[in-house]
Enzyme design. Structure first.
Site, PDB file in Angstrom:
ATOM      1  CB  SER A 127      34.223  24.651  36.812  1.00 39.75           C
ATOM      2  OG  SER A 127      35.025  25.635  37.401  1.00 39.75           O
ATOM      3  CD  GLU A 129      35.369  29.880  40.677  1.00 39.00           C
ATOM      4  OE1 GLU A 129      36.555  30.150  40.935  1.00 39.00           O
ATOM      5  OE2 GLU A 129      34.413  30.358  41.308  1.00 39.00           O
ATOM      6  CE1 TYR A 151      31.367  29.026  34.753  1.00 41.59           C
ATOM      7  CE2 TYR A 151      32.779  28.597  36.647  1.00 41.59           C
ATOM      8  CZ  TYR A 151      32.428  28.364  35.331  1.00 41.59           C
ATOM      9  OH  TYR A 151      33.147  27.445  34.599  1.00 41.59           O
TER      10      TYR A 151
HETATM   11  O1  F7E Z   1      40.819  34.485  37.649  1.00 40.57           O
HETATM   12  C1  F7E Z   1      42.503  36.723  40.109  1.00 40.57           C
HETATM   13  C2  F7E Z   1      41.050  36.411  40.350  1.00 40.57           C
HETATM   14  O2  F7E Z   1      39.265  35.120  35.834  1.00 40.57           O
HETATM   15  C3  F7E Z   1      41.841  33.777  38.300  1.00 40.57           C
HETATM   16  C4  F7E Z   1      37.306  30.166  34.320  1.00 40.57           C
HETATM   17  O3  F7E Z   1      37.745  29.432  33.207  1.00 40.57           O
HETATM   18  O4  F7E Z   1      38.729  28.916  35.765  1.00 40.57           O
HETATM   19  C5  F7E Z   1      38.396  30.231  35.369  1.00 40.57           C
HETATM   20  O5  F7E Z   1      37.905  30.992  36.466  1.00 40.57           O
HETATM   21  C6  F7E Z   1      42.271  34.479  39.576  1.00 40.57           C
HETATM   22  C7  F7E Z   1      41.095  34.906  40.470  1.00 40.57           C
HETATM   23  O6  F7E Z   1      39.746  32.662  36.292  1.00 40.57           O
HETATM   24  C8  F7E Z   1      42.558  39.769  38.141  1.00 40.57           C
HETATM   25  O7  F7E Z   1      40.575  37.082  41.515  1.00 40.57           O
HETATM   26  C9  F7E Z   1      43.497  39.036  39.955  1.00 40.57           C
HETATM   27  O8  F7E Z   1      41.378  34.555  41.810  1.00 40.57           O
HETATM   28  O9  F7E Z   1      41.455  34.030  35.239  1.00 40.57           O
HETATM   29  P1  F7E Z   1      40.317  34.136  36.170  1.00 40.57           P
HETATM   30  P2  F7E Z   1      38.782  31.938  37.375  1.00 40.57           P
HETATM   31  O10 F7E Z   1      37.874  32.895  38.016  1.00 40.57           O
HETATM   32  O11 F7E Z   1      39.655  31.115  38.262  1.00 40.57           O
HETATM   33  C10 F7E Z   1      37.654  28.146  36.311  1.00 40.57           C
HETATM   34  C11 F7E Z   1      38.184  26.747  36.554  1.00 40.57           C
HETATM   35  C12 F7E Z   1      36.431  28.191  35.488  1.00 40.57           C
HETATM   36  O12 F7E Z   1      35.668  27.212  35.425  1.00 40.57           O
HETATM   37  C13 F7E Z   1      36.069  29.510  34.897  1.00 40.57           C
HETATM   38  O13 F7E Z   1      35.114  29.352  33.855  1.00 40.57           O
HETATM   39  O14 F7E Z   1      42.949  35.672  39.228  1.00 40.57           O
HETATM   40  N1  F7E Z   1      42.720  38.036  39.479  1.00 40.57           N
HETATM   41  N2  F7E Z   1      43.415  40.113  39.159  1.00 40.57           N
HETATM   42  C14 F7E Z   1      42.138  38.455  38.345  1.00 40.57           C
HETATM   43  N3  F7E Z   1      41.286  37.822  37.492  1.00 40.57           N
HETATM   44  C15 F7E Z   1      40.866  38.512  36.417  1.00 40.57           C
HETATM   45  N4  F7E Z   1      40.032  37.905  35.547  1.00 40.57           N
HETATM   46  N5  F7E Z   1      41.245  39.816  36.178  1.00 40.57           N
HETATM   47  C16 F7E Z   1      42.088  40.497  37.016  1.00 40.57           C
HETATM   48  O15 F7E Z   1      42.428  41.652  36.791  1.00 40.57           O
END
Ligand code: F7E
Length: 328
Positions: A127, A129, A151
């Site tokens: 990932s 990440e 993670y």
């Molecule tokens: O967040 C921001 C948050 O939870 C993206 C997984 O598939 O991709 C994914 O991880 C961004 C972050 O995905 C909210 O702070 C703002 O900066 O959709 P996400 P992630 O954390 O990037 C990677 C490649 C993986 O491997 C993981 O398994 O969006 N954000 N406001 C928010 N995020 C969430 N979830 N909810 C909010 O309200």
């Protein structure tokens, strides 16, 4: 007939990959967790003919049994605890599944395949990440890893272990460093789907407000259906290698809101959106953007769906789903 075994079959990527492999004529085995997994019927309906085996990445004996049953030519390890905020709340469980699960699966493969590891090829879902506090922009296969969440740390373990089994045992093991990839099948806890689902509900008058965390966060968002193609291509190469899979274009959460609300004809989305610190993360990842030139040059892979098309597709799918739900 080629046989493939997929962990994480109930997730977005598992379903897209299984559909892709089914279209190519593979016999598919999916590992499914728990005694009464609620997604059992969904998987069976999406991938007719699939064999679902009760197994868990934390239980190596169940993995050996699944390998013995499936006799796979290809193993795709997509199973993980994948929601980043959850990994701060449950770091030990995240490590057991997302990190040690890779070890269990690789060791199970060695136990099952014995002296003939050439009979199987292995894909590890790494990932973006892992890049965390990025050391360079954009990130490629040799960018230093600096994970910022339990993670991310767990994924680094799985990534290096995959390389180690390739180097130690000659296993055809490839790691795909996938940047964010989304679709109408994305879970509603992730930001793209959280937004498209809420926008659909707001447009239909079923919801007024959408509460989010960091609106300035930027991600390189692509379409999951495109990304599973890259997974398969990696296992068709003579030489196992690691590849960044990304679109090379980053957008902010604000951009996501612009496109999603535009799809339903709302310009002034500010009145519908609240920012709440409760959704901020203990450590944020700010500048993820991938350099997928190696995947393009070696695999001939490139994305076919733009960010704009992806988000509009997701909003349309959510409008349809919400309309159906409101009839029930
Ligand atoms: O967040 C921001 C948050 O939870 C993206 C997984 O598939 O991709 C994914 O991880 C961004 C972050 O995905 C909210 O702070 C703002 O900066 O959709 P996400 P992630 O954390 O990037 C990677 C490649 C993986 O491997 C993981 O398994 O969006 N954000 N406001 C928010 N995020 C969430 N979830 N909810 C909010 O309200």
């Amino acid at each position: 007939m080629k046989r493939a075994l997929i962990t994480g079959i109930t997730g977005q990527d598992g379903l897209y990959l299984a559909e892709l492999l089914a279209a190519k004529g593979y016999e598919i085995f999916g590992l499914i967790r728990g005694q009464d997994n609620p997604k059992y019927d969904l998987v069976r309906a999406t991938v007719p003919g699939i064999t679902l085996l009760k197994s868990d990445l934390t239980d190596i004996s169940s993995l050996v049994r699944a390998l013995n049953r499936a006799q796979p030519h290809e193993v795709y390890n997509l199973g993980a605890i994948s929601f980043v905020p959850y990994s701060w709340e449950n770091p030990v469980l995240t490590t057991d599944v997302t990190a040690k699960g890779v070890m269990n699966l690789l060791e199970a493969i060695r136990m099952w395949a014995g002296n003939d590891l050439s009979r199987v090829r292995f894909y590890q879902a790494s990932s973006s990440e892992m890049f965390g506090e990025v050391r360079e922009v954009p990130q490629n296969e040799s960018t230093l890893l600096w994970p910022r969440s339990p993670y991310g740390v767990a994924k680094v373990f799985g990534h290096h272990l995959t390389i180690n089994y390739r180097e130690s045992y000659g296993l055809h093991a490839s790691s795909g460093i996938l940047f964010n990839h989304e679709s109408p099948r994305r879970g509603p806890e992730f930001v793209t789907r959280k937004v498209t689902q809420a926008v659909a509900r707001i447009a239909l008058g079923q919801q007024k407000l959408l509460t989010l965390g960091n609106l300035e966060a930027r991600r390189d968002w692509g379409f999951a259906g495109d990304f599973v193609q890259a997974m398969w291509l990696m296992l068709q190469q003579d030489e196992a290698q690691d590849f960044v899979v990304a679109t090379g274009v980053a957008h902010s959460v604000r951009d996501l809101l612009d496109v999603a609300f535009d799809e339903v004809g709302i310009d002034d989305w500010e009145s519908h959106v609240r920012q709440d610190d409760r959704y901020l993360r203990p450590a944020e990842v700010h500048h993820l953007i991938g350099d997928a030139r190696k995947a393009r040059d070696t695999l001939g892979w490139q994305p076919t769906v733009t960010f704009d098309e992806l988000i509009r597709m997701m909003v349309q799918a959510d409008l349809k789903e919400q309309r159906v739900l409101s009839l029930v």
